[in-house]
Design a protein around this motif. Structure first.
Motif, PDB file in Angstrom:
ATOM      1  N   ALA A   1       0.834  -1.203   0.000  1.00  0.00           N
ATOM      2  CA  ALA A   1       0.000   0.000   0.000  1.00  0.00           C
ATOM      3  C   ALA A   1       0.870   1.255   0.000  1.00  0.00           C
ATOM      4  O   ALA A   1       0.621   2.213  -0.742  1.00  0.00           O
ATOM      5  CB  ALA A   1      -0.930  -0.009   1.208  1.00  0.00           C
ATOM      6  N   LYS A   2       1.915   1.236   0.831  1.00  0.00           N
ATOM      7  CA  LYS A   2       2.819   2.390   0.896  1.00  0.00           C
ATOM      8  C   LYS A   2       3.594   2.549  -0.414  1.00  0.00           C
ATOM      9  O   LYS A   2       3.825   3.667  -0.878  1.00  0.00           O
ATOM     10  CB  LYS A   2       3.791   2.211   2.064  1.00  0.00           C
ATOM     11  N   ALA A   3       3.996   1.411  -0.997  1.00  0.00           N
ATOM     12  CA  ALA A   3       4.773   1.455  -2.239  1.00  0.00           C
ATOM     13  C   ALA A   3       3.927   1.984  -3.399  1.00  0.00           C
ATOM     14  O   ALA A   3       4.422   2.730  -4.250  1.00  0.00           O
ATOM     15  CB  ALA A   3       5.299   0.058  -2.567  1.00  0.00           C
ATOM     16  N   ILE A   4       2.652   1.600  -3.438  1.00  0.00           N
ATOM     17  CA  ILE A   4       1.762   2.077  -4.507  1.00  0.00           C
ATOM     18  C   ILE A   4       1.580   3.577  -4.409  1.00  0.00           C
ATOM     19  O   ILE A   4       1.619   4.292  -5.417  1.00  0.00           O
ATOM     20  CB  ILE A   4       0.402   1.354  -4.432  1.00  0.00           C
ATOM     21  N   ALA A   5       1.389   4.081  -3.189  1.00  0.00           N
ATOM     22  CA  ALA A   5       1.227   5.521  -2.992  1.00  0.00           C
ATOM     23  C   ALA A   5       2.470   6.273  -3.440  1.00  0.00           C
ATOM     24  O   ALA A   5       2.384   7.324  -4.090  1.00  0.00           O
ATOM     25  CB  ALA A   5       0.923   5.811  -1.527  1.00  0.00           C
ATOM     26  N   ALA A   6       3.643   5.734  -3.108  1.00  0.00           N
ATOM     27  CA  ALA A   6       4.896   6.380  -3.508  1.00  0.00           C
ATOM     28  C   ALA A   6       5.078   6.328  -5.021  1.00  0.00           C
ATOM     29  O   ALA A   6       5.509   7.309  -5.638  1.00  0.00           O
ATOM     30  CB  ALA A   6       6.068   5.703  -2.809  1.00  0.00           C
ATOM     31  N   ARG A   7       4.722   5.203  -5.604  1.00  0.00           N
ATOM     32  CA  ARG A   7       4.885   5.022  -7.051  1.00  0.00           C
ATOM     33  C   ARG A   7       3.947   5.938  -7.833  1.00  0.00           C
ATOM     34  O   ARG A   7       4.324   6.521  -8.839  1.00  0.00           O
ATOM     35  CB  ARG A   7       4.611   3.566  -7.396  1.00  0.00           C
ATOM     36  N   TRP A   8       2.712   6.052  -7.360  1.00  0.00           N
ATOM     37  CA  TRP A   8       1.735   6.890  -8.042  1.00  0.00           C
ATOM     38  C   TRP A   8       1.797   8.351  -7.615  1.00  0.00           C
ATOM     39  O   TRP A   8       1.037   9.171  -8.086  1.00  0.00           O
ATOM     40  CB  TRP A   8       0.324   6.335  -7.807  1.00  0.00           C
ATOM     41  N   LYS A   9       2.704   8.648  -6.656  1.00  0.00           N
ATOM     42  CA  LYS A   9       2.881  10.019  -6.160  1.00  0.00           C
ATOM     43  C   LYS A   9       1.561  10.604  -5.652  1.00  0.00           C
ATOM     44  O   LYS A   9       1.173  11.719  -6.005  1.00  0.00           O
ATOM     45  CB  LYS A   9       3.487  10.911  -7.244  1.00  0.00           C
ATOM     46  N   ARG A  10       0.900   9.820  -4.814  1.00  0.00           N
ATOM     47  CA  ARG A  10      -0.369  10.258  -4.212  1.00  0.00           C
ATOM     48  C   ARG A  10      -0.291  10.127  -2.697  1.00  0.00           C
ATOM     49  O   ARG A  10       0.338   9.195  -2.188  1.00  0.00           O
ATOM     50  CB  ARG A  10      -1.533   9.426  -4.742  1.00  0.00           C
ATOM     51  N   PRO A  11      -0.941  11.030  -1.974  1.00  0.00           N
ATOM     52  CA  PRO A  11      -0.944  10.909  -0.509  1.00  0.00           C
ATOM     53  C   PRO A  11      -1.682   9.659  -0.068  1.00  0.00           C
ATOM     54  O   PRO A  11      -2.668   9.252  -0.690  1.00  0.00           O
ATOM     55  CB  PRO A  11      -1.667  12.183  -0.046  1.00  0.00           C
ATOM     56  N   LEU A  12      -1.186   9.062   0.998  1.00  0.00           N
ATOM     57  CA  LEU A  12      -1.774   7.824   1.520  1.00  0.00           C
ATOM     58  C   LEU A  12      -2.424   8.105   2.865  1.00  0.00           C
ATOM     59  O   LEU A  12      -1.792   8.650   3.768  1.00  0.00           O
ATOM     60  CB  LEU A  12      -0.680   6.765   1.674  1.00  0.00           C
ATOM     61  N   TYR A  13      -3.693   7.726   2.993  1.00  0.00           N
ATOM     62  CA  TYR A  13      -4.419   7.896   4.247  1.00  0.00           C
ATOM     63  C   TYR A  13      -4.895   6.528   4.727  1.00  0.00           C
ATOM     64  O   TYR A  13      -5.456   5.763   3.951  1.00  0.00           O
ATOM     65  CB  TYR A  13      -5.617   8.837   4.065  1.00  0.00           C
ATOM     66  N   ARG A  14      -4.659   6.252   6.000  1.00  0.00           N
ATOM     67  CA  ARG A  14      -5.014   4.947   6.571  1.00  0.00           C
ATOM     68  C   ARG A  14      -6.308   5.061   7.365  1.00  0.00           C
ATOM     69  O   ARG A  14      -6.439   5.915   8.244  1.00  0.00           O
ATOM     70  CB  ARG A  14      -3.894   4.444   7.467  1.00  0.00           C
ATOM     71  N   LEU A  15      -7.251   4.195   7.047  1.00  0.00           N
ATOM     72  CA  LEU A  15      -8.525   4.136   7.760  1.00  0.00           C
ATOM     73  C   LEU A  15      -8.575   2.847   8.566  1.00  0.00           C
ATOM     74  O   LEU A  15      -8.532   1.752   8.005  1.00  0.00           O
ATOM     75  CB  LEU A  15      -9.696   4.191   6.765  1.00  0.00           C
ATOM     76  N   ASP A  16      -8.656   2.966   9.887  1.00  0.00           N
ATOM     77  CA  ASP A  16      -8.795   1.820  10.777  1.00  0.00           C
ATOM     78  C   ASP A  16     -10.268   1.690  11.125  1.00  0.00           C
ATOM     79  O   ASP A  16     -10.804   2.474  11.916  1.00  0.00           O
ATOM     80  CB  ASP A  16      -7.947   2.027  12.033  1.00  0.00           C
ATOM     81  N   LEU A  17     -10.933   0.712  10.536  1.00  0.00           N
ATOM     82  CA  LEU A  17     -12.371   0.564  10.741  1.00  0.00           C
ATOM     83  C   LEU A  17     -12.730   0.264  12.192  1.00  0.00           C
ATOM     84  O   LEU A  17     -13.843   0.565  12.634  1.00  0.00           O
ATOM     85  CB  LEU A  17     -12.921  -0.542   9.828  1.00  0.00           C
ATOM     86  N   ALA A  18     -11.786  -0.314  12.936  1.00  0.00           N
ATOM     87  CA  ALA A  18     -12.068  -0.633  14.337  1.00  0.00           C
ATOM     88  C   ALA A  18     -12.271   0.628  15.167  1.00  0.00           C
ATOM     89  O   ALA A  18     -13.001   0.616  16.160  1.00  0.00           O
ATOM     90  CB  ALA A  18     -10.939  -1.475  14.921  1.00  0.00           C
TER      91      ALA A  18
END
Length: 223
Positions: free
Chosen positions: A48-65
């Motif tokens: 997930a982190k690598a895809i965000a870096a590759r696509w140059k997009r900000p990554l936001y993590r949602l913890d459903l719990a």
């Protein structure tokens, strides 16, 4: 992860504004998201982190719990607000880690909250008009509701398995160079690769990290 890499190479071309406009004219929705499931410690979160870096997009993590509330309607409202926030900061990547922990138990949930959250998530995933790409990860696919796995919910689903011999070799060489600054002899690499069968990538990293601790503490001398 070769299948995932190939899929991402193809879809990355669709990030171009001209391609997205062409899809809009044809009535085709852009790629909405993927589900990564499989063995813990084998690279789902790192992907997930690598895809965000590759696509140059900000990554936001949602913890459903963390969106589960004690009051009636609170969980649904907090999930709605989380999605609205993701839309507001789009284009972005929304990483839903261990999705099964937040959306499992639909059949045994007497209050119906989980069932409503599943429906809310699937509706948003289908109807969201903003450029939000979802990466959901799951360790236990058996806990996921069947409606989440139906074809068409996610653009694609990938199973992340234990690394094979060649992959273990690459992981080992990477962390030896990063943590210890050494390039080991082929015979040594081959022996370690052989003894780490059924190890996860994080297991191998942990071994090399422990050696680095000992080296820095002066307990172990690395030649």
């Amino acid at each position: 992860l070769e299948g995932l890499k190939k899929w991402l190479d193809e879809k990355e071309k669709l990030l171009n504004p001209e391609k997205r406009e062409e899809m809009k004219k044809r009535g085709i929705r852009p790629p909405r998201g993927i589900l990564l499931m499989g063995v813990p410690g084998c690279g789902k979160s790192l992907s997930a982190k690598a895809i965000a870096a590759r696509w140059k997009r900000p990554l936001y993590r949602l913890d459903l719990a963390t969106i589960q509330g004690r009051y009636v309607g609170q969980s649904e409202q907090q999930l709605k607000e989380a999605f609205e926030t993701a839309e507001h900061v789009s284009p972005c990547i929304l990483w839903i880690d261990e999705i099964e922990k937040g959306l499992s138990g639909g059949g045994s949930d007497s209050s119906g909250v989980t069932t409503r959250l599943i429906g809310q998530f699937l509706f948003w995933l289908q109807e969201c008009k903003k450029d939000v790409f979802v990466i959901a990860t799951a360790n236990n696919v058996k806990e996921l509701p069947a409606e989440l796995l139906r074809k068409g919910r996610f653009d694609e689903m990938f199973f992340v398995d234990l690394p094979n011999k060649q992959e273990r070799k690459e992981i080992l060489e990477l962390y030896l160079a990063r943590y210890l600054g050494v390039k080991a002899e082929p015979d040594f690499i081959e022996a370690v690769v052989k003894t780490t069968e059924n190890f996860t990538g994080s297991d191998i990293e942990s071994i090399i990290r422990d050696l680095a601790y000992q080296s820095i503490a002066g307990v172990l001398e690395i030649n």
